[in-house]
Scaffold this active site. Structure first.
Site, mmCIF file in Angstrom:
data_model
loop_
_atom_site.group_PDB
_atom_site.id
_atom_site.type_symbol
_atom_site.label_atom_id
_atom_site.label_comp_id
_atom_site.label_asym_id
_atom_site.label_seq_id
_atom_site.Cartn_x
_atom_site.Cartn_y
_atom_site.Cartn_z
ATOM 1 N N GLY A 48 0.849 -1.184 0.000
ATOM 2 C CA GLY A 48 0.000 0.000 0.000
ATOM 3 C C GLY A 48 0.878 1.224 0.000
ATOM 4 N N GLN A 53 3.189 9.927 1.339
ATOM 5 C CA GLN A 53 4.472 9.218 1.436
ATOM 6 C C GLN A 53 5.380 9.523 0.245
ATOM 7 O OE1 GLN A 53 2.555 5.159 2.257
ATOM 8 N NE2 GLN A 53 4.452 5.077 3.425
ATOM 9 N N CYS A 103 6.116 -0.076 7.813
ATOM 10 C CA CYS A 103 5.762 1.107 7.025
ATOM 11 C C CYS A 103 7.002 1.592 6.290
ATOM 12 C CB CYS A 103 5.224 2.206 7.950
ATOM 13 S SG CYS A 103 4.745 3.706 7.067
ATOM 14 N N LEU A 104 6.863 1.806 4.999
ATOM 15 C CA LEU A 104 8.003 2.285 4.211
ATOM 16 C C LEU A 104 8.506 3.628 4.711
ATOM 17 C CD1 LEU A 104 6.704 1.378 0.640
ATOM 18 C CD2 LEU A 104 8.488 0.202 1.924
ATOM 19 N N HIS A 145 -4.329 1.241 7.533
ATOM 20 C CA HIS A 145 -2.962 1.771 7.662
ATOM 21 C C HIS A 145 -2.764 2.960 6.720
ATOM 22 C CE1 HIS A 145 1.561 1.198 8.114
ATOM 23 N NE2 HIS A 145 1.470 1.974 7.046
ATOM 24 N N GLU A 146 -3.174 2.795 5.472
ATOM 25 C CA GLU A 146 -2.987 3.886 4.498
ATOM 26 C C GLU A 146 -3.825 5.105 4.865
ATOM 27 O OE1 GLU A 146 -0.512 3.504 2.732
ATOM 28 O OE2 GLU A 146 -0.387 1.360 3.124
ATOM 29 N N HIS A 149 -2.213 7.438 7.220
ATOM 30 C CA HIS A 149 -1.271 8.390 6.597
ATOM 31 C C HIS A 149 -1.982 9.687 6.191
ATOM 32 C CE1 HIS A 149 2.518 6.227 6.370
ATOM 33 N NE2 HIS A 149 1.903 5.146 5.933
HETATM 34 NI NI NI Z 1 2.766 3.347 6.112
#
Ligand code: NI
Length: 179
Positions: A48, A53, A103-104, A145-146, A149
């Site tokens: 995702g 991000q 998480c990236l 999760h997304e 953000h």
């Molecule tokens: Ni994330």
């Protein structure tokens, strides 16, 4: 198309910590961003990606669990292809689900975040048309999760609330990174 730089903390708080703006224009700019996100996500090996991000403070997320077939899944299960949610809203939800989320944008840790196990999401597609999706399990977790953000919320916030937290190097190798 272009592979975009993924913003991370510490360092990129300014974008990652902001509440993102609603998308109001569904033109070429949005479609370009979508194309770039589609190119970026597999390179980053995530499932995702939220627009902030990659440096755009707008309410758009890309979900791609198409490579995430689980051994528990029945053989006939085909994961959904990648899709975008614009201005997503959770309109109902129930149950609980959690996994060690990575998480990236927060390299090096995993956090077990309490999520709803089943959600119904209303959103728009890239052309501004309304859509409704029902999601459960992994798909529901990734979407939540997304959507965090889009509020400027990161897994470190959940960690600070006391959720179980691991350093990446202490995790079993088969654990999945979410985004
Ligand atoms: Ni994330």
């Amino acid at each position: 198309m272009a592979v975009l730089r993924i913003h991370t903390v510490p360092g990129d708080e300014q974008l990652l910590r902001r509440r993102c703006a609603e998308v109001t224009e569904f033109g070429d700019g949005l479609k370009q961003l979508a194309a770039d996100m589609l190119e970026t996500l597999p390179v980053a090996k995530g499932i995702g990606l939220a627009a902030p991000q990659v440096g755009h403070s707008v309410r758009m997320v890309l979900i791609d669990i198409s490579r995430s077939k689980d051994e528990d899944d029945p053989p006939e299960y085909v994961p959904p292809p990648p899709f975008f949610l614009v201005n997503p809203r959770i309109v109902s939800g129930d149950g609980t689900a959690s996994l060690a989320e990575g998480c990236l944008s927060v390299p090096g840790i995993r956090v077990e975040v309490p999520r709803q196990g089943r959600i119904v999401v209303e959103a728009l597609d890239l052309d501004g048309r309304p859509l409704t999706i029902e999601a459960k399990d992994l798909l529901a977790i990734v979407i939540q999760h997304e959507m965090d953000h889009l509020e400027g919320r990161l897994i470190v916030d959940w960690s600070a609330l006391g959720c179980k937290t691991w350093r990446e190097e202490d995790m079993p190798a088969d654990r999945q990174v979410l985004d």
